[in-house]
Motif scaffolding. Structure first.
Motif, mmCIF file in Angstrom:
data_model
loop_
_atom_site.group_PDB
_atom_site.id
_atom_site.type_symbol
_atom_site.label_atom_id
_atom_site.label_comp_id
_atom_site.label_asym_id
_atom_site.label_seq_id
_atom_site.Cartn_x
_atom_site.Cartn_y
_atom_site.Cartn_z
ATOM 1 N N UNK A 49 0.840 -1.191 0.000
ATOM 2 C CA UNK A 49 0.000 0.000 0.000
ATOM 3 C C UNK A 49 0.880 1.248 0.000
ATOM 4 N N UNK A 50 0.480 2.233 -0.757
ATOM 5 C CA UNK A 50 1.262 3.469 -0.863
ATOM 6 C C UNK A 50 0.874 4.492 0.206
ATOM 7 N N UNK A 51 -0.163 4.190 0.943
ATOM 8 C CA UNK A 51 -0.682 5.135 1.947
ATOM 9 C C UNK A 51 0.316 5.285 3.095
ATOM 10 N N UNK A 52 0.621 6.517 3.456
ATOM 11 C CA UNK A 52 1.521 6.782 4.580
ATOM 12 C C UNK A 52 0.714 7.367 5.738
ATOM 13 N N UNK A 53 0.426 6.578 6.772
ATOM 14 C CA UNK A 53 -0.392 7.078 7.881
ATOM 15 C C UNK A 53 0.306 8.146 8.707
ATOM 16 N N UNK A 54 1.627 8.317 8.544
ATOM 17 C CA UNK A 54 2.380 9.290 9.324
ATOM 18 C C UNK A 54 2.595 10.614 8.570
ATOM 19 N N UNK A 55 1.989 10.730 7.386
ATOM 20 C CA UNK A 55 2.082 11.963 6.604
ATOM 21 C C UNK A 55 1.146 12.984 7.238
ATOM 22 N N UNK A 56 1.667 13.763 8.183
ATOM 23 C CA UNK A 56 0.814 14.679 8.951
ATOM 24 C C UNK A 56 0.143 15.713 8.056
ATOM 25 N N UNK A 57 0.915 16.315 7.150
ATOM 26 C CA UNK A 57 0.358 17.397 6.331
ATOM 27 C C UNK A 57 -0.860 16.933 5.547
ATOM 28 N N UNK A 112 4.317 22.960 14.249
ATOM 29 C CA UNK A 112 3.548 22.990 12.992
ATOM 30 C C UNK A 112 4.500 22.958 11.795
ATOM 31 N N UNK A 113 5.521 23.808 11.818
ATOM 32 C CA UNK A 113 6.483 23.836 10.700
ATOM 33 C C UNK A 113 7.238 22.514 10.590
ATOM 34 N N UNK A 114 7.594 21.927 11.724
ATOM 35 C CA UNK A 114 8.353 20.673 11.699
ATOM 36 C C UNK A 114 7.521 19.516 11.165
ATOM 37 N N UNK A 115 6.259 19.424 11.550
ATOM 38 C CA UNK A 115 5.426 18.302 11.098
ATOM 39 C C UNK A 115 4.944 18.488 9.665
ATOM 40 N N UNK A 116 4.706 19.728 9.260
ATOM 41 C CA UNK A 116 4.256 19.946 7.887
ATOM 42 C C UNK A 116 5.384 19.759 6.886
ATOM 43 N N UNK A 117 6.601 20.156 7.276
ATOM 44 C CA UNK A 117 7.693 20.151 6.315
ATOM 45 C C UNK A 117 7.494 21.255 5.291
ATOM 46 N N UNK A 118 8.547 21.571 4.547
ATOM 47 C CA UNK A 118 8.438 22.650 3.572
ATOM 48 C C UNK A 118 7.391 22.395 2.514
ATOM 49 N N UNK A 119 7.378 21.189 1.962
ATOM 50 C CA UNK A 119 6.411 20.846 0.912
ATOM 51 C C UNK A 119 4.983 20.856 1.452
ATOM 52 N N UNK A 120 4.808 20.365 2.680
ATOM 53 C CA UNK A 120 3.474 20.347 3.284
ATOM 54 C C UNK A 120 2.922 21.741 3.514
ATOM 55 N N UNK A 179 6.863 12.996 11.559
ATOM 56 C CA UNK A 179 5.584 12.426 12.000
ATOM 57 C C UNK A 179 5.298 12.900 13.419
ATOM 58 N N UNK A 180 4.056 12.727 13.851
ATOM 59 C CA UNK A 180 3.675 13.222 15.180
ATOM 60 C C UNK A 180 4.539 12.607 16.279
ATOM 61 N N UNK A 181 4.756 11.300 16.235
ATOM 62 C CA UNK A 181 5.556 10.673 17.284
ATOM 63 C C UNK A 181 7.014 11.104 17.212
#
Length: 946
Positions: free
Chosen positions: A6-14, A753-761, A62-64
Motif C-alpha cells: 500500500x502506498x498510503x503513509x499514515x504518518x504523513x501529517x500534512x 507545525x512547521x516541523x510536522x508539515x515540512x516545507x512541501x506540506x 511524524x507526530x511521534x
C-alpha cells in the motif's frame, strides 16, 4: 501474482491530518472550479511575477517523531525553583483547570466572541474574570484582559492622557516599577511626545504631570500607601495608575481604597504557568467615569429576543476596526484563554482559598526575612508581601551561585543585593534550600504577625458573587466548565469560516509540549544557560520564518498581531532617525487595510494618509502615486495587506513597493493573509521591508476565544539593527512587551507545525486553502455575487459575498449571519472590509464534506431570502429575522408563519448532534443603555425578563 504494498503513509501529517480534502476530493473540487490541476489553479490565482522559484525543502516529522524531538529539546531547559519575581511567579495550575480548559479544544479553538449567541460560555467565564479583577482592585469596571502587565501599564498611560484634565505633557513613573514596565512605557511615550519622569514616589511633582504610575507592592518588595500621592495628583487634575498584584490584594489594602483611577497588572500567578514569558492575561480596571476611555474588550450583560439574560462584548464602537486612526488603541488580540484560566482559578479557590494562599506566601516570606535578619543580614524593606532584598555586598555572585547549586534562581539587584520572591509553590523544602544557600541551617517556626502595618491590611470583602462560593468539589467544577463549554461553538464542533482570521486545525501534537514543566516553569529572566531548549526552538523557528518570508531577521517579542504592526512601524521610525530623516512621519494606508493598521500608525505618531481603492478593490495606483509624491521627504512608510483584504492577489504590488522606495519610504506588508502565501510567495522578495506574522492564524496557534496570539516581525537586513530590544537581553531600541520573546511558550506550537508539515506540506496547505476558497466561490456562483476577483476570475484564500442587494427586501447581513448559527456554523466575518458583506475563509483544514455542508446552508438561506423578495413571507416574519432559534423557541407555543422544522432544522444542520445556541438574538442597544460589566445579582436578570 506480484504483491503490491500500500502506498498510503499514515504518518504523513500534512496530507493525512492537517489538510482536509483527500486527493480524490480535490479532483472533484478542481473540476467544479473548471481546472485540471492544482498547479493550474495557482497559476490563474497568483501573478507569475511574484511567485517564488525555489520550494521550501525541509523534511517533515511524524507526530511521534515530533514529540520525541520536543522531549529532547525540553531536556535542554533546566527546571529550577524560580524566586526571581519581577512580575513572574511560580503557581499551581489546578489539574481540573489544566485538563478542562487549557488542554480542551472546546476552549482553545474558539474565536473572539463577536457573535454573542454562540459564545455565552466564554463570555460568562470572562465576566467572572472581570468581576474578580474589579473586586480585588476595588474599582468598579474591568476589561476582559490585555496582553501583559507592561503593555497594560503603557495603555494606562495613554488612557490617562486622554482622560486627564491636566495640560501637562509628562508622565511620572515610580522607580519601584518593574524594569521592563518602565522601558515599555518609555517605548510607548517617545513617538507620542510624552516626557517620562522616573524617580522615587516621594519626588512626584503632581502639577508637572498628567498622570503617574506606582508599583504596589514595589519591584523590590516595598508595601506603602500611595493615598497622599494620589490626592496630590487629583488636586492637580491628573490621574493615578497603580500596577499591582492580585494575590497581594487578597491581604493588602486595595488600590481603589487609596483613590486610584486605574489599576493594572498580571493575573499570571492565578494558575497560569510562567512559560518563559507568556502568554498571561494582563488586567485593567478603572473608575466608572473612565470606562469609555478604557482600551481592550469589555464583556457586558444584556438580554436576548425573549428578555433572557445574555452576555456580549460591550462598547464595541471603541474597537480599532471601526474607529481606525481615532481608536483608543490598536489592541486586537487579548489573552482570553488565560483570563478564563485565571477566572476559574478564583472560582476554584474562592475568597477564603485565595486568602489562605496569600497568607501562606506572606508568612513564608516573613519566616525567611526573620531568619536572615537573625543571621545578621540587612533585609529590606520593612513592610513587604512576598518579596525582600538582602544586601550581601561582594558575596552577591557567590550567594546566587550557591542558590543555583540548590536548584533556586534569585534576582540580581544592583551590585550588592539579591532579591527573593516567594510564591504559591514555596514549601518547607524550598525554604530550607534557600536559607542553606545563605549558610543558615535553622528554619524558623511559623510566623505569627504580618510584615505590613495594620492600616495596610485589607478591610473590604471581595469575590462575594455566588459563582465564587459554589461547591468546589471537583465533580461540580468539572460540570460547570463543561456547561460553559457546551454553550459555545468552537472549531471542535464545526467549521469557523472567518475571513482574515484563518481558523485552521490546531493539532493535538502541537499543543501537548506547552504544558510540560520543562517549557512551562521557566522564568523569562532566568539565566540563558538554563533555557537552551527554548534558544534552539526560537532560533530554528526564526530561521524557518526567514526562509518562508524572504526576510533576514525576526523579532519574536510582539505578543499580538497588532503589537507586531506597532513594533514594525517603530523599527521603521528608528531606521529613519538613524539616517537623519526623523521628519518622515506620513504613512500611506489603503482604504481596504486592516483596521489595526491606521490605529498602529497613530500610536507611533505617524500621520495617516488614506489611499483610495479602485472599483475592483485594488489599491488605486494613481492615487497612491500622487499621495506618495505629495508626501515627498516626509513619507515614512506605506502599509498594505497582501493578498489584499478583498481576497485578491493584486497585480501591481511591486509597483506600490517601488513607488514607496523611490520616495524614501519603507514598505510594511501586513502578514494577516500569509496563509495564502506560504511556500508560494515571499513578502520580503516582492518589495516588503517588514511584515508581522499572525502565528495564531497562519502558523496554527489557536485563537483561544480571543487570544493568545503572537505577531513576530520579519525585516530586511537594513532594519535588523532597529528591532525591539529588552532590558534583560540588550538591544539599542526599547521593548514593546514585558518579556524578551513575548509569549514564548506558544512559539513551540508554530515550531511544531512547521516541523510536522515540512516545507512541501506548508506549500500544499497554501494551495489547498486557495482551492477551498475558489471551490466555495464556484459553488455559490449565481446565488451570491463574489465581490472581488483577480484578473482571471480567481480569489485568494478568502472570498467576499455581497449581501447588500438583499437589503432592498429588508434582509440584513446580520439576518444571514444569525441564520447560519441555526445551521451549526459560526458566521463569517461581517461587514469587513466592505459594510454589508460576508468574508469567507474556509482554510485548508476543512474537509469537502464540511465545506459542502456550509454551501448547502448558504444556498438554503438564499432560498429563504428569495421567499422574502417574492413576497411569500415578510422579512420580519421570516426565519431569517427570528434566527438563531433556541430550544426555548422549539418547545414554546409556535405562532410563526413557517414550520417549526424549517426554523429549527434548516438544510445543512445536524439533527442528532445539532448545536443549540443558549440564547436568541442579543439586544445590543439594551446592553449599551444598561452597561453592566461585572457579575450582576440574580434579581437583575429577573427584572430584565419582566
Amino acid at each position: 501474482m506480484a504483491y503490491t504494498p500500500v502506498a498510503y503513509d499514515p504518518y504523513d501529517f500534512a496530507n493525512r491530518r492537517h489538510i482536509g480534502p483527500s486527493p480524490a476530493e480535490m479532483e472533484e473540487m478542481l473540476a467544479v472550479c473548471g481546472v485540471r490541476t492544482l498547479d493550474q489553479l495557482i497559476e490563474e490565482t497568483i501573478p507569475a511575477s511574484i511567485r517564488q522559484d525555489r520550494p521550501l525543502d525541509w523534511a517533515p516529522l511524524a507526530e511521534h517523531e515530533l514529540l520525541a524531538k520536543m522531549r529532547e529539546v525540553a531536556g535542554r531547559n533546566r527546571v529550577m525553583t524560580q524566586l526571581i519575581g519581577q512580575g513572574y511567579h511560580g503557581t499551581v495550575t489546578p489539574p481540573a483547570i489544566q485538563r478542562n480548559i487549557l488542554e480542551n479544544p472546546a476552549w482553545y479553538t474558539a474565536y473572539t466572541p463577536y457573535q454573542p449567541e454562540i459564545a455565552q460560555g466564554r463570555l460568562e467565564a470572562l465576566l467572572n474574570f472581570q468581576t474578580m479583577v474589579s473586586d480585588l482592585t476595588g474599582l468598579p469596571v474591568a476589561n476582559a484582559s490585555l496582553l501583559d502587565e507592561s503593555t497594560a501599564a503603557a495603555e494606562a498611560m495613554a488612557m490617562a492622557e486622554r482622560a486627564s484634565k491636566s495640560k501637562a505633557r509628562a508622565f511620572f513613573v515610580d522607580e519601584a516599577c518593574h524594569p521592563q514596565t518602565i522601558e515599555v512605557i518609555r517605548t510607548r511615550a517617545l513617538p507620542l511626545g510624552i516626557e517620562v519622569i522616573t524617580g522615587p514616589a516621594d519626588t512626584l511633582d503632581a502639577a508637572a504631570v498628567f498622570g503617574a504610575i506606582f508599583q504596589y507592592p514595589g519591584t523590590f518588595g516595598e508595601v506603602r500607601d500611595f493615598t497622599p500621592e494620589i490626592e496630590a495628583l487629583h488636586a492637580a487634575g491628573a490621574l493615578a495608575v497603580v500596577a499591582t498584584d492580585l494575590l497581594a490584594l487578597c491581604l493588602l489594602k486595595e488600590p481603589g481604597a487609596m483613590g486610584a483611577d486605574i489599576a493594572v497588572g498580571s493575573s499570571q500567578r492565578f494558575g497560569v504557568p510562567m512559560g518563559y514569558g507568556g502568554p498571561h492575561a494582563a488586567f485593567m480596571s478603572c473608575r466608572d467615569a473612565l470606562k469609555r476611555s478604557m482600551p481592550g474588550r469589555i464583556v457586558g450583560v444584556s438580554v436576548d429576543a425573549r428578555g433572557n439574560k445574555a452576555y456580549r462584548l460591550a462598547l464595541q464602537t471603541r474597537e480599532q476596526h471601526i474607529r481606525r486612526e481615532k481608536a483608543t488603541s490598536n489592541v486586537c488580540t487579548a489573552q482570553a484563554l488565560l483570563a478564563v484560566m485565571a477566572g476559574f482559578y478564583a472560582v476554584f479557590h474562592g475568597p477564603k482559598g485565595l486568602r489562605a494562599i496569600a497568607e501562606r506566601v506572606h508568612f513564608h516570606t516573613v519566616r525567611v526575612a526573620e531568619a536572615l535578619r537573625a543571621a545578621g543580614a540587612d533585609v529590606q524593606p520593612a513592610a513587604f508581601f512576598d518579596t525582600i532584598t538582602v544586601r550581601v555586598g561582594v558575596g552577591q555572585q557567590g550567594i546566587m551561585a550557591a542558590a543555583r547549586h540548590r536548584g533556586i534562581n534569585l534576582r540580581r539587584v544592583g551590585r550588592d543585593r539579591v532579591g527573593i520572591s516567594l510564591d504559591e509553590t514555596t514549601d518547607e523544602g524550598v525554604i530550607a534550600r534557600l536559607l542553606d544557600a545563605f549558610g543558615i541551617a535553622e528554619v524558623p517556626a511559623t510566623a505569627a504577625a504580618p510584615a505590613v502595618p495594620d492600616a495596610m491590611l485589607r478591610r473590604s470583602e471581595y469575590l462575594t458573587h455566588p459563582v465564587f462560593h459554589m461547591n468546589r468539589a471537583e465533580s461540580e467544577m468539572m460540570r460547570y466548565m463543561r456547561r460553559l463549554a457546551d454553550r459555545d461553538l468552537a472549531l471542535d464542533r464545526a467549521m469557523i469560516p472567518l475571513g482574515s482570521c484563518t481558523m485552521k486545525l490546531n493539532a493535538a501534537a502541537e499543543m501537548m509540549p506547552i504544558t510540560w514543566p520543562e517549557f512551562g516553569s521557566l522564568h523569562p529572566f532566568a539565566p540563558a544557560n538554563q533555557a537552551q531548549g527554548y534558544a534552539e526552538a526560537i532560533a530554528d523557528l526564526s530561521e524557518k520564518l526567514c526562509t518562508i518570508t524572504g526576510y533576514d531577521a525576526f523579532s519574536m517579542q510582539p505578543n499580538s498581531g497588532a503589537q507586531g504592526e506597532y513594533a514594525g512601524l517603530l523599527t521603521i521610525q528608528a531606521y529613519h532617525r538613524a539616517r537623519g530623516e526623523g521628519e518622515r512621519d506620513i504613512c500611506l494606508i489603503p482604504m481596504s487595510a486592516h483596521g489595526t493598521n491606521p490605529a498602529s500608525a497613530q500610536m507611533v505618531g505617524m500621520k495617516v494618509v488614506v489611499v483610495k481603492s479602485a472599483p475592483n478593490g485594488d489599491v488605486d495606483i494613481e492615487d497612491f502615486r500622487a499621495k506618495a509624491e505629495a508626501a515627498g521627504t516626509r513619507l515614512a512608510a506605506c502599509m498594505i495587506t497582501y493578498p489584499s483584504t478583498h481576497g485578491v492577489f493584486e497585480e501591481a504590488v511591486r509597483e506600490v513597493c517601488d513607488i514607496t522606495h523611490r520616495h524614501g519610504g519603507q514598505v510594511y506588508i501586513d502578514g494577516a493573509n500569509m496563509n495564502a502565501m506560504v511556500g508560494l510567495v515571499k513578502p520580503g522578495a516582492i518589495g516588503g521591508d517588514v511584515s508581522h506574522l499572525n502565528l495564531h492564524k497562519t502558523f496554527a496557534i489557536p485563537h483561544g476565544g480571543g487570544g493568545p496570539g503572537m505577531g513576530p516581525i520579519g525585516v530586511k537586513a537594513h532594519l535588523a539593527p532597529f528591532l525591539p530590544g529588552h532590558p534583560e537581553t540588550g538591544g539599542e531600541e526599547g521593548p514593546v512587551s514585558a518579556a524578551p520573546y513575548g509569549s514564548a511558550s506558544i512559539l513551540l506550537i508554530s515550531w511544531a507545525y512547521c516541523l510536522m508539515m515540512g516545507g512541501e506540506g506548508l506549500a500544499q496547505a497554501t494551495r489547498v486553502a486557495i482551492l477551498n476558497a475558489n471551490y466555495i466561490a464556484a459553488r455559490l456562483r449565481g446565488a451570491y455575487q463574489v465581490l472581488f476577483m483577480g484578473n482571471r476570475g480567481r480569489v485568494a484564500h478568502e472570498c467576499i459575498l455581497d449581501t447588500r442587494p438583499f437589503a432592498e427586501a429588508g434582509v440584513t447581513v446580520d439576518d444571514i449571519a444569525k441564520r447560519l448559527i441555526d445551521n451549526g456554523f459560526h458566521p463569517p466575518t461581517m461587514s469587513f472590509p466592505v459594510p454589508g458583506t460576508l468574508m469567507v475563509e474556509p482554510t485548508e483544514s476543512e474537509t469537502k464534506a464540511e465545506i459542502d455542508r456550509f454551501v448547502t446552508a448558504l444556498l438554503s438561506i438564499r432560498e429563504e431570502i428569495r421567499a422574502v423578495e417574492d413576497g411569500r413571507i415578510a422579512a420580519d416574519a421570516s426565519p431569517l429575522r427570528h434566527a438563531p432559534h433556541t430550544v426555548e423557541d422549539l418547545v414554546a407555543e409556535w405562532t410563526r408563519p413557517y414550520a417549526r422544522e424549517e426554523g429549527c432544522f434548516p438544510a445543512g444542520s445536524f439533527r442528532v448532534d445539532k448545536y443549540w445556541p443558549p440564547v436568541g438574538r442579543v439586544d445590543n442597544a439594551y446592553g449599551d443603555r444598561n452597561l453592566i460589566c461585572t457579575c450582576p445579582p440574580i434579581e437583575t436578570y429577573q427584572d430584565a425578563a419582566e
